[in-house]
Design an enzyme around this catalytic site. Sequence first.
Site, PDB file in Angstrom:
ATOM      1  N   ARG A  15       0.831  -1.213   0.000  1.00 11.76           N
ATOM      2  CA  ARG A  15       0.000   0.000   0.000  1.00 11.76           C
ATOM      3  C   ARG A  15       0.862   1.258   0.000  1.00 11.76           C
ATOM      4  O   ARG A  15       0.526   2.250  -0.634  1.00 11.76           O
ATOM      5  CB  ARG A  15      -0.877   0.033   1.242  1.00 11.76           C
ATOM      6  CG  ARG A  15      -2.172  -0.673   1.060  1.00 11.76           C
ATOM      7  CD  ARG A  15      -3.055  -0.411   2.263  1.00 11.76           C
ATOM      8  NE  ARG A  15      -4.306  -1.111   2.096  1.00 11.76           N
ATOM      9  CZ  ARG A  15      -5.234  -1.202   3.017  1.00 11.76           C
ATOM     10  NH1 ARG A  15      -5.055  -0.622   4.187  1.00 11.76           N
ATOM     11  NH2 ARG A  15      -6.353  -1.846   2.776  1.00 11.76           N
TER      12      ARG A  15
ATOM     13  N   LYS B 293     -17.207 -13.924   6.578  1.00 11.89           N
ATOM     14  CA  LYS B 293     -18.396 -13.186   7.024  1.00 11.89           C
ATOM     15  C   LYS B 293     -19.323 -12.854   5.869  1.00 11.89           C
ATOM     16  O   LYS B 293     -19.069 -11.943   5.094  1.00 11.89           O
ATOM     17  CB  LYS B 293     -17.972 -11.891   7.728  1.00 11.89           C
ATOM     18  CG  LYS B 293     -17.590 -12.123   9.184  1.00 11.89           C
ATOM     19  CD  LYS B 293     -17.188 -10.849   9.843  1.00 11.89           C
ATOM     20  CE  LYS B 293     -18.347 -10.233  10.627  1.00 11.89           C
ATOM     21  NZ  LYS B 293     -17.920  -8.994  11.302  1.00 11.89           N
TER      22      LYS B 293
ATOM     23  N   GLY C 115      -7.907  -8.479   1.975  1.00 12.27           N
ATOM     24  CA  GLY C 115      -6.701  -8.574   2.807  1.00 12.27           C
ATOM     25  C   GLY C 115      -6.100  -9.970   2.826  1.00 12.27           C
ATOM     26  O   GLY C 115      -4.941 -10.177   2.440  1.00 12.27           O
TER      27      GLY C 115
ATOM     28  N   GLY D 191     -12.547  -3.620   2.378  1.00 14.80           N
ATOM     29  CA  GLY D 191     -13.935  -3.131   2.428  1.00 14.80           C
ATOM     30  C   GLY D 191     -14.302  -2.232   1.252  1.00 14.80           C
ATOM     31  O   GLY D 191     -15.410  -2.324   0.716  1.00 14.80           O
TER      32      GLY D 191
HETATM   33  P1  ADP Z   1     -10.557 -11.372   2.709  1.00 12.54           P
HETATM   34  O1  ADP Z   1      -9.808 -10.587   3.778  1.00 12.54           O
HETATM   35  O2  ADP Z   1      -9.631 -11.874   1.671  1.00 12.54           O
HETATM   36  O3  ADP Z   1     -11.728 -10.628   2.166  1.00 12.54           O
HETATM   37  P2  ADP Z   1     -12.115 -12.689   4.696  1.00 12.54           P
HETATM   38  O4  ADP Z   1     -11.603 -11.752   5.741  1.00 12.54           O
HETATM   39  O5  ADP Z   1     -13.521 -12.564   4.302  1.00 12.54           O
HETATM   40  O6  ADP Z   1     -11.169 -12.646   3.416  1.00 12.54           O
HETATM   41  O7  ADP Z   1     -11.955 -14.186   5.187  1.00 12.54           O
HETATM   42  C1  ADP Z   1     -10.736 -14.780   5.501  1.00 12.54           C
HETATM   43  C2  ADP Z   1     -10.911 -15.730   6.635  1.00 12.54           C
HETATM   44  O8  ADP Z   1     -11.904 -16.704   6.336  1.00 12.54           O
HETATM   45  C3  ADP Z   1      -9.643 -16.516   6.889  1.00 12.54           C
HETATM   46  O9  ADP Z   1      -9.127 -16.142   8.149  1.00 12.54           O
HETATM   47  C4  ADP Z   1     -10.097 -17.970   6.896  1.00 12.54           C
HETATM   48  O10 ADP Z   1      -9.531 -18.734   7.932  1.00 12.54           O
HETATM   49  C5  ADP Z   1     -11.581 -17.849   7.085  1.00 12.54           C
HETATM   50  N1  ADP Z   1     -12.306 -19.022   6.575  1.00 12.54           N
HETATM   51  C6  ADP Z   1     -12.404 -19.454   5.320  1.00 12.54           C
HETATM   52  N2  ADP Z   1     -13.087 -20.607   5.254  1.00 12.54           N
HETATM   53  C7  ADP Z   1     -13.440 -20.913   6.507  1.00 12.54           C
HETATM   54  C8  ADP Z   1     -14.163 -21.984   7.107  1.00 12.54           C
HETATM   55  N3  ADP Z   1     -14.659 -22.976   6.382  1.00 12.54           N
HETATM   56  N4  ADP Z   1     -14.340 -21.965   8.463  1.00 12.54           N
HETATM   57  C9  ADP Z   1     -13.827 -20.957   9.187  1.00 12.54           C
HETATM   58  N5  ADP Z   1     -13.149 -19.925   8.698  1.00 12.54           N
HETATM   59  C10 ADP Z   1     -12.952 -19.893   7.361  1.00 12.54           C
HETATM   60  C1  3PG Z   2      -8.551  -0.967   5.193  1.00 11.29           C
HETATM   61  O1  3PG Z   2      -7.556  -1.466   5.716  1.00 11.29           O
HETATM   62  O2  3PG Z   2      -9.437  -1.630   4.644  1.00 11.29           O
HETATM   63  C2  3PG Z   2      -8.640   0.536   5.151  1.00 11.29           C
HETATM   64  O3  3PG Z   2      -7.448   1.118   5.584  1.00 11.29           O
HETATM   65  C3  3PG Z   2      -9.813   1.020   5.948  1.00 11.29           C
HETATM   66  O4  3PG Z   2      -9.607   0.736   7.286  1.00 11.29           O
HETATM   67  P1  3PG Z   2     -10.831   0.675   8.289  1.00 11.29           P
HETATM   68  O5  3PG Z   2     -11.592  -0.573   7.968  1.00 11.29           O
HETATM   69  O6  3PG Z   2     -10.223   0.669   9.669  1.00 11.29           O
HETATM   70  O7  3PG Z   2     -11.691   1.889   8.050  1.00 11.29           O
HETATM   71 MG    MG Z   3     -10.181 -10.098   5.556  1.00 11.14          MG
END
Ligand code: ADP
Ligand code: 3PG
Ligand code: MG
Length: 411
Positions: free
Chosen positions: A53, A214, A369, A392
């Site tokens: 970033r 989520k 992320g 997000g």
């Molecule tokens: P990103 O940051 O790429 O958008 P998310 O934050 O939505 O992804 O999700 C990532 C998380 O989802 C990981 O920490 C992973 O362990 C969790 N995850 C994926 N599949 C499962 C599952 N079947 N059960 C529990 N956690 C899961």
């Molecule tokens: C991110 O890491 O997605 C951005 O920096 C926004 O951060 P925030 O979810 O804490 O607003």
């Molecule tokens: Mg994530």
Amino acid sequence: MILVLIRVYKLVFQYSMKLKTIDTLKNLKNKTVLVRVDYNVALKHGKILETERIERSFETINYLVKKKAKVILMSHLGSPEGKYVKDLSLKPIAYFLDSRGKKKVAFVNECTGEHVKSQAKKLKPAQILLLENLRFNPGEEKNDLKFSRELASLADIYVNEAFSVCHRAHASVSAITKYLPAYAGFNLANEVENLSKLLGGFKRPAVAIIGGVKISTKIKVIQNLLKRYDQVLIGGALANNFFKAQNRNIGNSVFEKDYVALAKNLLKNAKGKIILPIDLRITKKIKPGAKFVSVKLDELKNHQNFQIADIGPKTENYFESFIHRSKTLVWNGPMGVFEIEPFNHGSNYICQKVASHAKGPAFGVVGGGETIALLDRMHLKAWPDFVSTAGGAMLEFLEGKVLPGIRPLMK
Ligand code: ADP
Ligand code: 3PG
Ligand code: MG
């Protein structure tokens, strides 16, 4: 009729999203330019774990320096909730910038007030100053006019180079544009251009792969892409909500109760566009090296006290068949608990297939992320056509929204 016209207008508005970019500014010499960057990066004992970033902001900073502007950088880091938190100081970032750039970067441990003003005034053309974490001030997240006016008083021009925070109507992203002429940085414009290509004028078949944990944060993206795309493949814990909607036994797997009815509705109305896993890797307890079995969906009912940890081998091939045919491809969210071996198999497999197909015939974009961390770990980050640094903000953009940080930058 009116509703249809509004929808058409909204579509045209979004996909013809032309931004005012900094290269259209005629004379930057001696001008003070306040640049909102997103240096919200993972730090451990002051060491930056992921510098992407920060590096993506260099093009804009170097451009401004070359044009002899005075550059003030501002960012948030973490969620200090309006108070000073030592570990969330941006000072280590100033050291990093200093070590990486050709130019010295000064740091000031506040972002408003007399001291900051005098530091800003002292700046000479082509000098750079980084302000302290914006979120140490309660006005930032409240989109406070007074706070944004104080920030604005430091400069002549505002540049937003922080796409990943554009979904937040915060003072340094939104309110500030009331007080200064606002422009988009190069990386922000690039994010918008590439993500726009996923929503309009794309080649078919268009395939989205959405995983992660989520569903509450991803359901609107799924809904929007279902309207436009040929298939939406669902993996990770997100799929559990759909299995629950089909009255399947998911044991102790994670899901979100409030979204099961919606998942049921989507399955009913999506005309077969929602593609779910056909087999899964399940285990008694998700932990490193845990024993697992791969089971078909119909076999889930024969098991008890289990957790769904990953997509299964048949699903890997099934998903691959859609990836392989796609001309437009977007991926966000891992297929399983990829942090824990052996439940990284499905994510690694899909990562490899998405990256190579995006490098090849499809226009392919990856974001999120955890997803980027995975891509990085597999040394495949250079392969997709575009890798978004946003979490997000990318999701909200793909929901079809015009983000509060983007609207003021539009022509
Ligand atoms: P990103 O940051 O790429 O958008 P998310 O934050 O939505 O992804 O999700 C990532 C998380 O989802 C990981 O920490 C992973 O362990 C969790 N995850 C994926 N599949 C499962 C599952 N079947 N059960 C529990 N956690 C899961
Ligand atoms: C991110 O890491 O997605 C951005 O920096 C926004 O951060 P925030 O979810 O804490 O607003
Ligand atoms: Mg994530």
